[in-house]
Each structure stands twice: as C-alpha cells, then as structure tokens.
Design a protein around this motif. Structure first.
Motif, PDB file in Angstrom:
ATOM      1  N   CYS A  31      75.873  61.596  27.026  1.00  0.00           N
ATOM      2  CA  CYS A  31      77.173  60.341  26.787  1.00  0.00           C
ATOM      3  C   CYS A  31      77.540  59.930  27.865  1.00  0.00           C
ATOM      4  O   CYS A  31      78.341  60.494  28.945  1.00  0.00           O
ATOM      5  N   GLY A  35      82.902  58.501  24.415  1.00  0.00           N
ATOM      6  CA  GLY A  35      83.072  58.615  22.844  1.00  0.00           C
ATOM      7  C   GLY A  35      84.125  57.478  22.385  1.00  0.00           C
ATOM      8  O   GLY A  35      85.314  57.351  22.846  1.00  0.00           O
ATOM      9  N   GLU A  60      80.866  68.072  26.333  1.00  0.00           N
ATOM     10  CA  GLU A  60      80.326  66.815  25.305  1.00  0.00           C
ATOM     11  C   GLU A  60      80.441  67.106  23.726  1.00  0.00           C
ATOM     12  O   GLU A  60      79.994  68.516  23.532  1.00  0.00           O
ATOM     13  N   VAL A  62      78.822  65.634  20.083  1.00  0.00           N
ATOM     14  CA  VAL A  62      77.873  65.448  19.966  1.00  0.00           C
ATOM     15  C   VAL A  62      77.374  65.257  18.481  1.00  0.00           C
ATOM     16  O   VAL A  62      77.029  66.802  17.825  1.00  0.00           O
ATOM     17  N   CYS A  73      79.441  59.738  20.284  1.00  0.00           N
ATOM     18  CA  CYS A  73      79.322  60.844  20.809  1.00  0.00           C
ATOM     19  C   CYS A  73      80.912  60.841  21.012  1.00  0.00           C
ATOM     20  O   CYS A  73      81.826  59.886  20.760  1.00  0.00           O
TER      21      CYS A  73
END
Length: 99
Positions: A31, A35, A60, A62, A73
C-alpha cells in the motif's frame, strides 16, 4: 617523474571512499498510502492482513474485489475496517467451533 605520478594516483585512491549499495531495504509496502476508508462488503472476495515486517513498517489490509483481480488497500485505522475485521474474526471462530 613516473614514480611521483604513481604515488599521487595511489594517494588519491587511498583517500577516495568507495561505498557499495546500502543493505538497508527501502520499504516494500504493498500500500502506497493509508488506503480507502470503506468498500461495500458485498464487493469483497478475499481479505489479507499483512503485519509489519522488516521490509515494511506499517500494518496493511489488502482486499481482492469480486469479479476482478483488482486489489485495494483498506485504511487499518478506519472504523469500517476495524468492524469488518472483527466480524470476520468472530465468524471464523464460530466456524472453527462447529467443525
């Protein structure tokens, strides 16, 4: 004369500092930014939670969207993401109890 020129060149080589490529990895985060804050849950096919590591210092999340291979993200700090993850963990723990 050749000896003096050779000594000057040798002296210059000893003074010059030669460095190679740094061994410290630059972040390899998936990312690029925090996000998005929300994605409609009916569009989410798969969720990946990537913990911080030596190559990427950030947490992160995803998601892979249905009917495409597009990945987005999610902002781990958004309320939507936190509620979505908690529901998914709860659902998974219930499935493990039944099995």
């Amino acid at each position: 004369m050749k000896i003096i020129a050779a000594m000057v060149i040798l002296g210059c080589l000893l003074v010059v500092e030669v460095t190679g490529q740094a061994r410290v990895p630059k972040g390899r985060c998936f990312c690029a930014d925090k996000g998005v804050n929300m994605i409609p849950p009916k569009l989410i096919e798969k969720v990946e939670i990537i913990p911080p590591s030596s190559s990427c210092k950030t947490h992160e999340i995803v998601v892979t969207l249905k009917n495409s291979t597009e990945q987005k993200c999610l902002n781990p700090e958004s309320k939507f993401t936190q509620k979505y993850i908690m529901k998914a963990v709860k659902k998974r723990s219930l499935q493990n109890e039944i099995a």
